[in-house]
Each structure stands twice: as C-alpha cells, then as structure tokens.
Design an enzyme around this catalytic site. Structure first.
Site, PDB file in Angstrom:
ATOM      1  N   GLN A 125      69.880  45.499  42.678  1.00  0.00           N
ATOM      2  CA  GLN A 125      70.586  44.594  43.589  1.00  0.00           C
ATOM      3  C   GLN A 125      69.965  43.209  43.763  1.00  0.00           C
ATOM      4  O   GLN A 125      70.678  42.208  43.750  1.00  0.00           O
ATOM      5  CB  GLN A 125      70.728  45.232  44.981  1.00  0.00           C
ATOM      6  CG  GLN A 125      71.533  44.396  45.945  1.00  0.00           C
ATOM      7  CD  GLN A 125      71.739  45.033  47.305  1.00  0.00           C
ATOM      8  OE1 GLN A 125      72.157  44.375  48.245  1.00  0.00           O
ATOM      9  NE2 GLN A 125      71.461  46.323  47.427  1.00  0.00           N
TER      10      GLN A 125
ATOM     11  N   GLU B 154      64.724  47.904  49.028  1.00  0.00           N
ATOM     12  CA  GLU B 154      65.344  47.289  50.203  1.00  0.00           C
ATOM     13  C   GLU B 154      64.639  47.606  51.515  1.00  0.00           C
ATOM     14  O   GLU B 154      64.166  46.718  52.225  1.00  0.00           O
ATOM     15  CB  GLU B 154      66.816  47.738  50.286  1.00  0.00           C
ATOM     16  CG  GLU B 154      67.529  47.383  51.578  1.00  0.00           C
ATOM     17  CD  GLU B 154      67.685  45.885  51.758  1.00  0.00           C
ATOM     18  OE1 GLU B 154      67.365  45.392  52.856  1.00  0.00           O
ATOM     19  OE2 GLU B 154      68.122  45.208  50.813  1.00  0.00           O
TER      20      GLU B 154
ATOM     21  N   ASP C 216      67.191  42.997  49.602  1.00  0.00           N
ATOM     22  CA  ASP C 216      67.687  42.813  48.233  1.00  0.00           C
ATOM     23  C   ASP C 216      68.568  41.570  48.112  1.00  0.00           C
ATOM     24  O   ASP C 216      68.191  40.588  47.483  1.00  0.00           O
ATOM     25  CB  ASP C 216      68.464  44.055  47.793  1.00  0.00           C
ATOM     26  CG  ASP C 216      67.544  45.141  47.252  1.00  0.00           C
ATOM     27  OD1 ASP C 216      66.501  44.804  46.678  1.00  0.00           O
ATOM     28  OD2 ASP C 216      67.882  46.330  47.389  1.00  0.00           O
TER      29      ASP C 216
ATOM     30  N   GLY D 143      68.438  34.317  70.523  1.00  0.00           N
ATOM     31  CA  GLY D 143      68.467  32.877  70.699  1.00  0.00           C
ATOM     32  C   GLY D 143      68.079  32.396  72.079  1.00  0.00           C
ATOM     33  O   GLY D 143      68.184  31.208  72.373  1.00  0.00           O
ATOM     34  N   GLY D 144      67.652  33.301  72.944  1.00  0.00           N
ATOM     35  CA  GLY D 144      67.244  32.891  74.281  1.00  0.00           C
ATOM     36  C   GLY D 144      68.345  33.007  75.315  1.00  0.00           C
ATOM     37  O   GLY D 144      68.084  32.919  76.517  1.00  0.00           O
TER      38      GLY D 144
END
Length: 425
Positions: A17, A139, A168, A247-248
């Site tokens: 992959q 992976e 991958d 993200g906060g």
C-alpha cells in the site's frame, strides 16, 4: 486537456500500500507508471483478501489504477539487463522494499545514478536512520511508533489504531510530494537525488498537534481535554482524549435520532466560542448566554459534560442530517458520522470524481476512489488496474524499442515469465 505530469516516467518497484498509493497518485497526475512485478506472482495484494474467484483483489485494484504492468525476473542476467535499460529511460524509481533489499539486488544508489544521473530514487522505509532503521514496518506499527495510537482512544482504555491508513497511504502522499519536489529541483540542477520518507516520520507529521500538547503539558493542564473539567489530573504524557477536538475548541460525538438501531446515527458537534450564543438559542438554553458559569469559554470548561449532555438531548430529537441542516444555518461547526455505505451512495462524490466506477475484465464493475487533489488543468480519467504482465510487450517495444524477436528471446530465457493475458473487453 492537460496532464500535470505528462512526460514523466515512473519505474514502480512498490507493493502492498505505501508505495502503490504514491505511484497511483502520480499516475492520476498523468505520469507513465510502469509497475515491475514478479512473473507468476506479482504484487502480493493481487491475491490478498480476494472476494471474487480468481480476479485481482479490491486491495490491489484500488491501489494500482492507471498503471502499466510488466513482469520481469531480475534474478536472471537478461532480466537485470532489461531493468537497467528501464532505469535509463525513467525519471523516478519508487521502491518500498525491506531495508537493504535494493542494495542486495545490486541496485545501490551509486549503481543507479551511474546508469542515469538524472534518476530520482524514492523510497518508503519504516524508520529513518537510528536504532530501528533495519526493522520492517506495516500500517499499525507505523501508527504506534509515530505517536498516533498512544493518543487515540479513551483514557480508561488501551491505545487504539485508526481505520484511516495514515501509516501506509499517509506515507505515500508524503513521498509523492517529495518526488514532485525533486523533479522540480532537477529542472534547475540537472541532477537526480534520493528521496526518503519514513513511515514513522509521516505519522508523526500527521500527529503534530499531539506533540504540541506534549510541550504544553509542561506548563499546566490541557484545559480543553475533558478530563480537566472532570478534575482528573494529568500525567507526564499526552493522554488519550476520546473524541475531544484537537483544535482547542471542545467537541464531542453525540447521539442522534435512531442511534438505538443505527450504529452511525451520530454527529460531531463543536462548541466554538464565536457561535456560543447561537448554540444556546438552538438548544433552548438562552440563559446560558449571560450566566457567569457558561458565558465564556474558560467558565464552560468545568461544565462540558453537562453542556454536551444537554446538546445531545437536542441532537437525539433529530436525525444527523436534520441536525446538520439546522446547525449549518447558524454556522455552528458540525459533521455527520457517515458510514462507508452512505459515502458509497453519495452521488455528489461521483460528480467530483472523488468516487469512480471502473470496468474490469475479470471482476466487472468496481468502485474506487479517484484523485483527491483537484487541479483545473489536470485531466486524467481513472482507469482500471492492470492485469499481471499485461503491458510487458508494450513497454519493452515502446519504451526500450525492442523488436518482437528480441522480446520473444527474452521470454524464452525466462526473464519475463508468462504474462496473464487480458480477457476480451
């Protein structure tokens, strides 16, 4: 009708992959990708997770669109000579063999660059230079070594790997960028170079917000994490945060109408500060707009469980799509949890080329992803994956200029193996 990488020729020595996802992307930008495979066997994924008779598996077909396949036994003298002839004619050689495998084949960087000084050698490896550089990586190993698993899941449970193939395909995307950058630099220098993308590095790059949090942790608790509002102390490493937003802005996955029988009847909801008053109006809690315990983001942190419980009472009265329609009127950040079935049935994704139905001579029609990166002047239709060795004669004739007699002689020598012939289309 343009093709962004028209004229670029890729020698694809990849399998499974990480490498194939890279070279497929380059093919979708118009590069001529020649996939070199072992006679009689080919890429191991041709037979892995096979769902339909002797047809190539979906694992293979969905990672090898728009490529040409040749079979070549590089252990034979003639086969190795053909490979070196191809190196002379190609711009990039991409490989994701185990560490040291290319050198053991006699294809050291010194040898390759002596054959073609403009060649770019692009490699996927599990780790970069260091104590683990000789280890094979797959992976989930990459997700663990890159910091993803330790920060995924709920804090009272074990580490969890993601279903997204960030180890991958994530590495393949990074390597593709490295290749086109090296091609651009070659326009100025005239020289080829080596491009290395380690899977651990690629995963870590995708987990940079967690490395951010590791440093923040030295200066106090991570206040946007649910455990802070619950009074649970932090240790010395970034914890698993469940479905908290990275993200906060506090966010959660909440149940929607029908959750009792539909495992994907959920929506992701973010209590973003600028739309807090609109959220209060939607869930019918107008007093929270001015209540000192709820009016500011800092004041809301100790009450996040209560707040999301109240929001969930509202989402449970609506389907995820009804909730989406209402919330988007007010620019409240949210997103439905879409199942793979729902995604496969979304016709808008077909209109943009994100999903494509392709005809295959052995398996019939199958669904695959298309190019996720849209260029206004790149027009390359998604084509099916090649059958094993399907283009051997074509590549040897067109690329190397071999005559039919010479190709027949190579086949008799065992250098090419016996290609699987394409069924009548």
């Amino acid at each position: 009708m343009g093709k962004a990488l028209e004229g670029v020729r890729i020698l694809d020595f990849t399998h499974v992959q990480s490498g194939p996802s890279c070279t497929q992307l380059l093919a979708w930008f118009g590069a001529d990708v020649i996939k070199v495979e072992r006679p009689g066997e080919g890429d191991v994924t041709r037979g892995q997770l096979r769902d339909l008779g002797d047809a190539d598996s979906l694992y293979f077909t969905m990672l090898n669109s728009n490529k040409r396949s040749i079979t070549l036994d590089t252990k034979t003298t003639d086969g190795k000579a053909v490979l070196e002839d191809l190196v002379k004619q190609c711009d990039v050689l991409v490989e994701n063999f185990a560490p040291g495998a290319l050198d053991r084949m006699g294809l050291t960087w010194e040898r390759l660059s002596s054959i073609n000084p403009r060649l770019i050698l692009a490699s996927v490896k599990g780790f970069g230079p260091g104590p683990f550089e000789d280890c094979k990586v797959y992976e989930n190993v990459a997700q663990c070594a890159g910091g993803a698993a330790s920060t995924t899941g709920f804090r009272d449970g074990p580490p969890v790997v993601s279903a997204a193939q960030i180890g991958d395909s994530g590495t393949g995307l990074h390597l593709a960028l490295g290749i086109v950058t090296a091609l651009f630099q070659r326009e100025h220098t005239g020289r080829g170079q080596k491009v290395l993308c380690a899977m651990q590095d690629a995963v870590l790059n995708l987990c940079r917000v967690k490395l951010r949090d590791q440093q923040r942790l030295a200066h106090g608790p991570l206040k946007e994490y649910s455990q802070h509002g619950e009074g649970v102390p932090f240790g010395d490493t970034v914890p698993r945060a469940g479905n908290d937003s990275g993200g906060g802005q506090p966010g959660r996955i909440l149940r929607c109408k029908g959750w009792e029988h539909d495992p994907n009847a959920y929506i992701y909801f973010i209590t973003q500060g600028p739309v807090w008053e609109k959220i209060c109006d939607v869930i019918h809690e107008p007093e929270w707009k001015t209540d000192p315990g709820y009016a500011t983001p800092a004041a809301r942190l100790p009450h996040l469980n209560e707040i999301f419980t109240r929001i969930e009472a509202w989402t449970m009265a609506h389907t995820k799509f009804e909730a989406m329609e209402i919330l988007n009127r007010y620019d409240i950040p949210c997103g439905p949890i879409l199942s793979m079935k729902e995604i496969a049935e979304d016709r808008s994704l077909y209109a943009t080329g994100t999903l494509v139905e392709v005809e295959h001579p052995a398996r019939g029609s199958y669904l695959t992803v298309g190019n996720p990166i849209k260029l206004s002047d790149n027009h390359v239709d998604v084509e099916r994956s090649p059958l094993l060795g399907e283009h051997t004669d074509e590549v040897l004739g067109e690329v190397l200029g071999f005559t039919p007699d010479r190709i027949d002689a190579l086949r008799r020598s065992g250098a090419l193996g016996t290609p699987r012939r394409m069924a009548a289309e």
